[in-house]
Motif scaffolding. Sequence first.
Motif, short mmCIF file in Angstrom:
data_model
loop_
_atom_site.label_atom_id
_atom_site.label_comp_id
_atom_site.label_asym_id
_atom_site.label_seq_id
_atom_site.Cartn_x
_atom_site.Cartn_y
_atom_site.Cartn_z
N ARG A 16 0.83 -1.21 0.00
CA ARG A 16 0.00 0.00 0.00
C ARG A 16 0.87 1.26 0.00
NH1 ARG A 16 -4.01 -2.52 4.55
NH2 ARG A 16 -5.46 -3.53 3.12
N GLU A 17 1.97 1.23 0.74
CA GLU A 17 2.87 2.39 0.76
C GLU A 17 3.54 2.56 -0.60
OE1 GLU A 17 3.03 4.56 3.22
OE2 GLU A 17 1.94 3.43 4.73
N LEU A 18 3.89 1.45 -1.25
CA LEU A 18 4.47 1.54 -2.59
C LEU A 18 3.44 2.07 -3.58
CD1 LEU A 18 6.61 -1.72 -2.63
CD2 LEU A 18 7.45 0.65 -2.53
N TYR A 19 2.18 1.67 -3.44
CA TYR A 19 1.12 2.23 -4.27
C TYR A 19 1.01 3.74 -4.04
CZ TYR A 19 -3.26 3.78 -6.12
OH TYR A 19 -4.19 4.52 -6.80
N SER A 20 1.07 4.16 -2.78
CA SER A 20 0.99 5.59 -2.48
C SER A 20 2.12 6.34 -3.18
CB SER A 20 1.08 5.83 -0.96
OG SER A 20 -0.04 5.30 -0.31
N SER A 21 3.31 5.77 -3.15
CA SER A 21 4.44 6.38 -3.85
C SER A 21 4.16 6.49 -5.34
CB SER A 21 5.71 5.55 -3.61
OG SER A 21 6.79 6.10 -4.31
N TYR A 22 3.62 5.43 -5.89
CA TYR A 22 3.30 5.39 -7.31
C TYR A 22 2.23 6.42 -7.67
CZ TYR A 22 3.49 2.35 -11.54
OH TYR A 22 3.69 1.82 -12.78
N LEU A 23 1.23 6.54 -6.79
CA LEU A 23 0.15 7.52 -6.99
C LEU A 23 0.73 8.93 -7.04
CD1 LEU A 23 -2.88 8.33 -7.10
CD2 LEU A 23 -2.83 8.31 -4.59
N GLU A 88 -7.69 17.13 -3.36
CA GLU A 88 -8.82 16.47 -2.71
C GLU A 88 -8.57 14.97 -2.67
OE1 GLU A 88 -12.43 17.58 -4.75
OE2 GLU A 88 -12.20 19.70 -4.21
N GLU A 89 -8.03 14.44 -3.76
CA GLU A 89 -7.70 13.01 -3.80
C GLU A 89 -6.55 12.68 -2.84
OE1 GLU A 89 -6.32 9.55 -6.92
OE2 GLU A 89 -7.55 11.20 -7.68
N VAL A 90 -5.56 13.57 -2.76
CA VAL A 90 -4.46 13.36 -1.81
C VAL A 90 -5.01 13.27 -0.39
CG1 VAL A 90 -2.41 14.43 -0.75
CG2 VAL A 90 -2.67 14.42 -3.24
N TYR A 91 -5.87 14.21 -0.03
CA TYR A 91 -6.43 14.22 1.32
C TYR A 91 -7.25 12.95 1.59
CZ TYR A 91 -8.98 15.81 5.46
OH TYR A 91 -9.52 15.90 6.70
N ALA A 92 -8.09 12.58 0.64
CA ALA A 92 -8.89 11.36 0.80
C ALA A 92 -7.99 10.12 0.90
CB ALA A 92 -9.87 11.20 -0.36
N HIS A 93 -6.93 10.11 0.11
CA HIS A 93 -6.00 8.98 0.15
C HIS A 93 -5.31 8.90 1.51
CE1 HIS A 93 -3.34 5.88 -1.31
NE2 HIS A 93 -2.32 6.57 -0.81
N GLU A 94 -4.87 10.03 2.01
CA GLU A 94 -4.19 10.04 3.31
C GLU A 94 -5.14 9.62 4.44
OE1 GLU A 94 -1.09 9.94 3.83
OE2 GLU A 94 -0.40 10.58 1.87
N GLN A 95 -6.41 10.00 4.33
CA GLN A 95 -7.39 9.53 5.31
C GLN A 95 -7.53 8.01 5.25
OE1 GLN A 95 -10.62 12.17 4.01
NE2 GLN A 95 -10.66 13.00 6.10
N LYS A 96 -7.53 7.48 4.04
CA LYS A 96 -7.61 6.03 3.85
C LYS A 96 -6.38 5.35 4.46
CE LYS A 96 -8.12 2.61 0.15
NZ LYS A 96 -8.25 2.43 -1.30
N VAL A 97 -5.21 5.92 4.23
CA VAL A 97 -3.98 5.35 4.80
C VAL A 97 -4.04 5.41 6.33
CG1 VAL A 97 -1.47 5.59 4.98
CG2 VAL A 97 -2.58 5.80 2.75
N THR A 98 -4.56 6.49 6.87
CA THR A 98 -4.72 6.59 8.33
C THR A 98 -5.56 5.42 8.84
OG1 THR A 98 -4.46 8.98 8.35
CG2 THR A 98 -5.64 8.00 10.21
N GLY A 99 -6.63 5.10 8.14
CA GLY A 99 -7.45 3.96 8.52
C GLY A 99 -6.67 2.64 8.47
N VAL A 124 1.36 6.50 13.14
CA VAL A 124 0.15 7.20 13.60
C VAL A 124 0.43 8.71 13.60
CG1 VAL A 124 -1.34 7.60 15.60
CG2 VAL A 124 -0.74 5.25 14.94
N LYS A 125 1.56 9.10 14.17
CA LYS A 125 1.92 10.53 14.22
C LYS A 125 2.17 11.07 12.82
CE LYS A 125 3.94 10.02 18.76
NZ LYS A 125 5.09 9.38 19.36
N GLU A 126 2.80 10.29 11.97
CA GLU A 126 3.08 10.71 10.59
C GLU A 126 1.79 10.99 9.84
OE1 GLU A 126 5.36 11.43 7.02
OE2 GLU A 126 5.75 11.62 9.15
N GLN A 127 0.77 10.17 10.06
CA GLN A 127 -0.49 10.37 9.36
C GLN A 127 -1.19 11.65 9.77
OE1 GLN A 127 0.27 8.23 6.67
NE2 GLN A 127 -1.86 8.87 6.54
N VAL A 128 -1.02 12.06 11.01
CA VAL A 128 -1.58 13.35 11.44
C VAL A 128 -0.96 14.46 10.59
CG1 VAL A 128 -1.72 15.02 13.34
CG2 VAL A 128 -2.13 12.58 13.77
#
Length: 162
Positions: A16-23, A88-99, A124-128
């Motif tokens: 998932r982190e590698l996908y985030s990098s790719y995104l 908006e997609e970045v924010y939504a994606h980061e919320q998903k990663v937080t989950g 956890v702190k990084e996601q904030v």
Amino acid sequence: MLSKTMEDALNRQVNRELYSSYLYLGMSAWFETLNLKGFAGWMMIQAKEERAHAMKFYDYIIARQGKVVLDTIEAPKAKWSSAGKVFEEVYAHEQKVTGMINNLVDIAIREKDHATFEVLQWFVKEQVEEEANAVMICEKIKTIGDTPGHLFCLDHELSKRK
């Protein structure tokens, strides 16, 4: 030593982190096509951070005598309608990663894996921070308007990220 449940969950997070990098790399490329070099650079740094996050999980799995299993990385989309839509997609994606991170914490608690729980606290702190950065840029775009002339000022600001 990691439980099978925890090891499998951590391996999914590597992917998932590698996908985030790719995104974020895809978003950087899109901003390059608009000649918004500051936005592109911001996304490139974000892509590198996400790869570093993947490697933290990778290294941790190995340190705990686990086996790293890499999976296919889904291709991200390549076009967006505006800079505002990207963030908006970045924010939504980061919320998903937080989950996802919160789910890992839940598994660590259920498995009574105190070492993994402790490692996950960094994430956890990084996601904030990740969510705060994304929403801040979303709000700036909403304030200035998602038009090329206004975006060049924000582009200049984002180019200062190192």
